[in-house]
Design an enzyme around this catalytic site. Sequence first.
Site, PDB file in Angstrom:
ATOM      1  N   CYS A   1      -5.102   9.593  -3.007  1.00  0.00           N
ATOM      2  CA  CYS A   1      -4.318   8.665  -2.166  1.00  0.00           C
ATOM      3  C   CYS A   1      -2.885   8.526  -2.661  1.00  0.00           C
ATOM      4  O   CYS A   1      -1.979   8.280  -1.873  1.00  0.00           O
ATOM      5  CB  CYS A   1      -4.958   7.284  -2.155  1.00  0.00           C
ATOM      6  SG  CYS A   1      -6.622   7.240  -1.526  1.00  0.00           S
TER       7      CYS A   1
ATOM      8  N   ARG B   1      -9.664   5.501  11.080  1.00  0.00           N
ATOM      9  CA  ARG B   1      -8.209   5.403  11.122  1.00  0.00           C
ATOM     10  C   ARG B   1      -7.588   6.401  12.113  1.00  0.00           C
ATOM     11  O   ARG B   1      -7.094   6.017  13.146  1.00  0.00           O
ATOM     12  CB  ARG B   1      -7.616   5.610   9.721  1.00  0.00           C
ATOM     13  CG  ARG B   1      -8.098   4.603   8.676  1.00  0.00           C
ATOM     14  CD  ARG B   1      -7.483   3.242   8.864  1.00  0.00           C
ATOM     15  NE  ARG B   1      -7.960   2.272   7.895  1.00  0.00           N
ATOM     16  CZ  ARG B   1      -7.406   2.043   6.707  1.00  0.00           C
ATOM     17  NH1 ARG B   1      -6.349   2.710   6.331  1.00  0.00           N
ATOM     18  NH2 ARG B   1      -7.899   1.130   5.898  1.00  0.00           N
TER      19      ARG B   1
ATOM     20  N   ASP C   1       0.810  -1.228   0.000  1.00  0.00           N
ATOM     21  CA  ASP C   1       0.000   0.000   0.000  1.00  0.00           C
ATOM     22  C   ASP C   1       0.841   1.275   0.000  1.00  0.00           C
ATOM     23  O   ASP C   1       0.296   2.379   0.108  1.00  0.00           O
ATOM     24  CB  ASP C   1      -0.923   0.022   1.235  1.00  0.00           C
ATOM     25  CG  ASP C   1      -2.248  -0.717   0.997  1.00  0.00           C
ATOM     26  OD1 ASP C   1      -2.654  -0.858  -0.173  1.00  0.00           O
ATOM     27  OD2 ASP C   1      -2.863  -1.139   1.991  1.00  0.00           O
TER      28      ASP C   1
ATOM     29  N   HIS D   1     -11.353   6.990   5.039  1.00  0.00           N
ATOM     30  CA  HIS D   1     -10.443   8.135   5.125  1.00  0.00           C
ATOM     31  C   HIS D   1     -11.214   9.381   4.667  1.00  0.00           C
ATOM     32  O   HIS D   1     -12.026   9.288   3.729  1.00  0.00           O
ATOM     33  CB  HIS D   1      -9.258   7.986   4.159  1.00  0.00           C
ATOM     34  CG  HIS D   1      -8.079   7.234   4.687  1.00  0.00           C
ATOM     35  ND1 HIS D   1      -7.282   6.456   3.863  1.00  0.00           N
ATOM     36  CD2 HIS D   1      -7.522   7.162   5.924  1.00  0.00           C
ATOM     37  CE1 HIS D   1      -6.290   5.937   4.576  1.00  0.00           C
ATOM     38  NE2 HIS D   1      -6.410   6.340   5.825  1.00  0.00           N
TER      39      HIS D   1
ATOM     40  N   ARG E   1       0.765  -1.579   7.587  1.00  0.00           N
ATOM     41  CA  ARG E   1       1.313  -0.374   6.959  1.00  0.00           C
ATOM     42  C   ARG E   1       2.306   0.379   7.852  1.00  0.00           C
ATOM     43  O   ARG E   1       2.858   1.406   7.417  1.00  0.00           O
ATOM     44  CB  ARG E   1       0.168   0.570   6.527  1.00  0.00           C
ATOM     45  CG  ARG E   1      -0.790  -0.070   5.519  1.00  0.00           C
ATOM     46  CD  ARG E   1      -1.671   0.968   4.838  1.00  0.00           C
ATOM     47  NE  ARG E   1      -0.893   1.906   4.032  1.00  0.00           N
ATOM     48  CZ  ARG E   1      -1.392   2.972   3.428  1.00  0.00           C
ATOM     49  NH1 ARG E   1      -2.686   3.252   3.543  1.00  0.00           N
ATOM     50  NH2 ARG E   1      -0.622   3.780   2.706  1.00  0.00           N
TER      51      ARG E   1
END
Length: 273
Positions: free
Chosen positions: A263, A138, A67, A167, A92
């Site tokens: 992103c 998140r 990612d 997000h 991540r």
Amino acid sequence: MRIATPRRYLMCPPAHFRVSYCINPWMDPTKPVDPVLALFQWEDLRDRYRALGHTVEVLDPLPGLPDMVFAANGATVVDGRVLGARFANPERTAEAPAHLAWFRARGFTEVREPEHVNEAEGDFAVTASWLLAGQGFRSSPLAHDEAQEFFGRPVISLELTDPRYYHLDTALAVLDDARNEIMYYPGAFSPGSRAVLARLFPDALLATGEDAAVLGLNAVSDGRHVLLPRAATGLREPLRARGFEPVPVDLSELHKAGGSVKCCTQELRPAAG
Ligand code: ARG
């Protein structure tokens, strides 16, 4: 008349991109991903930024971090000050130090390693007057205070309630960062946050559920050109009506990980003057 201003972006090529785990509802590790096409589509986005006169810096991708292509999650840079990320998911975690190292190697001196979980520009959006900050999936609300203190910009906390829009940047995009102009999908937010957005941004462009569902809000604007997912066809006319130039891009492969244009794009906002 809309004026584009030259930007500096940090991107990370999807050299190791795969969907090998599932940390959001878009990710299905059993569905095939075409890595060659993913890279080709990413390069197209990078080349479009450059053709528009923007600078694109490139972060070296690391194996085992599929990612990492979503560079927007790695740090938030405002006024030349760098707030690092702290990821919510262990898959991540290792991306954050790679970003910090990049900034330190390039001479950024005001670099903060965060105390609280924040997924950077995934949940922080910079407007002329405020730092909009998402929470619910998140980033921690404690990170909102941390960002306000570090950047010295008033933070507006917004609560995300739909897991598809985990997000802030999947549900809201800044269109003109000099004039507090945004677009967003109200259905992604709690009733209170919707009311806050309506109060602060009464003229915002409101996206439909259809355009949100193809990640149409995951867009990047330079003040004039708005790069957005090709499938978000319903946003093009309303953007044009406001004087923006929609630039559709196809990131179908990265979409399978729950990400798109924004992103992939971390903005490096310089200090004023
Ligand atoms: N698979 C990634 C994750 O779930 C996608 C991140 C997308 N990035 C973003 N800025 N919304 O963390």
